[in-house]
Design an enzyme around this catalytic site. Structure first.
Site, PDB file in Angstrom:
ATOM      1  N   SER A   1       0.836  -1.207   0.000  1.00 20.85           N
ATOM      2  CA  SER A   1       0.000   0.000   0.000  1.00 20.85           C
ATOM      3  C   SER A   1       0.866   1.251   0.000  1.00 20.85           C
ATOM      4  O   SER A   1       1.976   1.256   0.538  1.00 20.85           O
ATOM      5  CB  SER A   1      -0.898   0.013   1.243  1.00 20.85           C
ATOM      6  OG  SER A   1      -0.137   0.376   2.363  1.00 20.85           O
ATOM      7  N   LYS A   2       0.336   2.303  -0.612  1.00 23.12           N
ATOM      8  CA  LYS A   2       0.988   3.611  -0.546  1.00 23.12           C
ATOM      9  C   LYS A   2       0.297   4.373   0.573  1.00 23.12           C
ATOM     10  O   LYS A   2      -0.667   5.105   0.344  1.00 23.12           O
ATOM     11  CB  LYS A   2       0.830   4.339  -1.887  1.00 23.12           C
ATOM     12  CG  LYS A   2       2.077   4.323  -2.734  1.00 23.12           C
ATOM     13  CD  LYS A   2       1.948   5.133  -3.994  1.00 23.12           C
ATOM     14  CE  LYS A   2       2.537   6.512  -3.872  1.00 23.12           C
ATOM     15  NZ  LYS A   2       3.992   6.582  -3.701  1.00 23.12           N
TER      16      LYS A   2
END
Ligand code: PMP
Length: 309
Positions: A159-160
């Site tokens: 995930s960012k």
């Protein structure tokens, strides 16, 4: 390279808002605990002057995947956020530039597990070569970081998420203060994983190699584009871990990212990589990547979302 940002309008919670009015409260949950998800996207102008966003759908997909990982309920659909990116570019009359969608927990309650209403912003600004024009041409000097890339069960590497970038920040600042352009983080097993905001590739004896998606890397969209281009060019590919010393002994090395594009690495830990310049395969892939983002390669036109300013 950090730049000062100013634009005309920012899309905030569904409305284009003047830059100066696009504010949040100091008790914004995310400001305290770091749970926001974001994207970095680029728009490019073609040789004929037509602007298009590069791989918009994939970036918004990844934004929703990041939100899913953090169980964040997005108050907009992917289609609405794709449109928000285009609308913000148009509102700022930007035919080329960087797009930053960000979804975060707003103010209301505090406490680590508080779940406040989700707010969403989209900002755009002109952004040249992230690791400098010189770096794009001649290559950068990198240093193996003293900070390790997060273990896959310490942070959600796919995930960012904003909070995860404290790891990148530490590594990037350490490298910059040491006189290097970028850090390369080893994973917790000691294998090179990626830069503070880029995926990592090496070339050895004509084979292109990059750490696999099963390792502690972000699933970079530029990484995916470069792998597809390399495959189409008939370049042999290995998605396998490599050791730190095989990075020193590589014929070529480069980093990929939406911001960094395809940036050659000419030196790591004071060891020259190959001839100490952008290598032939790096140059070939970089040229093909720029052709793709600028709509000059018909087979990659599906990656472009054209718009009008
Ligand atoms: N790794 C990290 C940690 C990043 O922040 C980025 C930039 N998003 C990348 C890799 C490259 O990803 P992309 O090519 O999708 O920009």
């Amino acid at each position: 390279m950090a730049i000062k940002i100013k634009s005309d309008a920012i899309w905030l919670d569904g409305k284009l808002t003047p830059f100066e009015d696009s504010k949040v409260h100091v008790l914004t949950h995310t400001l305290h605990y770091g749970v926001a998800v974001f994207e970095g996207i680029r728009a490019y102008r073609s040789a004929e002057g037509r602007p298009a966003v590069f791989r918009l759908k994939e970036h918004i997909r990844r934004l929703f995947d990041s939100a899913h990982i953090y169980m964040m309920e997005m108050p907009f659909t992917p289609e609405q956020l794709e449109q928000a990116c285009i609308d913000t570019l148009r509102a700022n009359k930007l035919a080329e530039g960087y797009i930053r969608p960000l979804a975060f927990y707003g103010a209301g309650s505090l406490g680590v597990g508080a779940v406040n209403p989700v707010q969403v912003a989209v900002a755009v600004w002109p952004w040249g070569a992230y690791l400098s024009e010189e770096g794009l041409k001649r290559g950068i000097r990198a240093k193996i970081s003293s900070y390790a890339r997060m273990h896959v069960n310490v942070q959600m590497v796919r995930s960012k998420c904003s909070g995860q970038y404290v790891n990148s920040f530490l590594a990037n600042r350490e490298a910059a203060l040491g006189g290097f352009e970028e850090a390369i983080l080893l994973d917790t097993d000691g294998y090179p994983s990626e830069g503070s905001g880029e995926n990592l590739f090496i070339v050895k004896n004509g084979v292109l190699q990059t750490p696999p998606l099963s390792s502690a890397i972000l699933e970079g969209i530029t990484r995916d584009s470069v792998l597809r281009i390399a495959r189409d060019l008939g370049i042999p590919i290995k998605e396998e871990k490599f050791t730190r010393d095989s990075l020193y002994l590589a014929d070529e090395a480069f980093m990929t990212g939406t911001a960094a594009e395809v940036t050659p690495v000419r030196e790591v830990d004071h060891r020259t990589i190959g001839k100490g310049e952008a290598g032939p395969m790096t140059k070939k892939l970089q040229a093909a990547y720029f052709a793709a983002v600028k709509g000059a390669e018909p087979r990659y036109l599906e990656w472009l979302s054209p718009y009008q300013v």
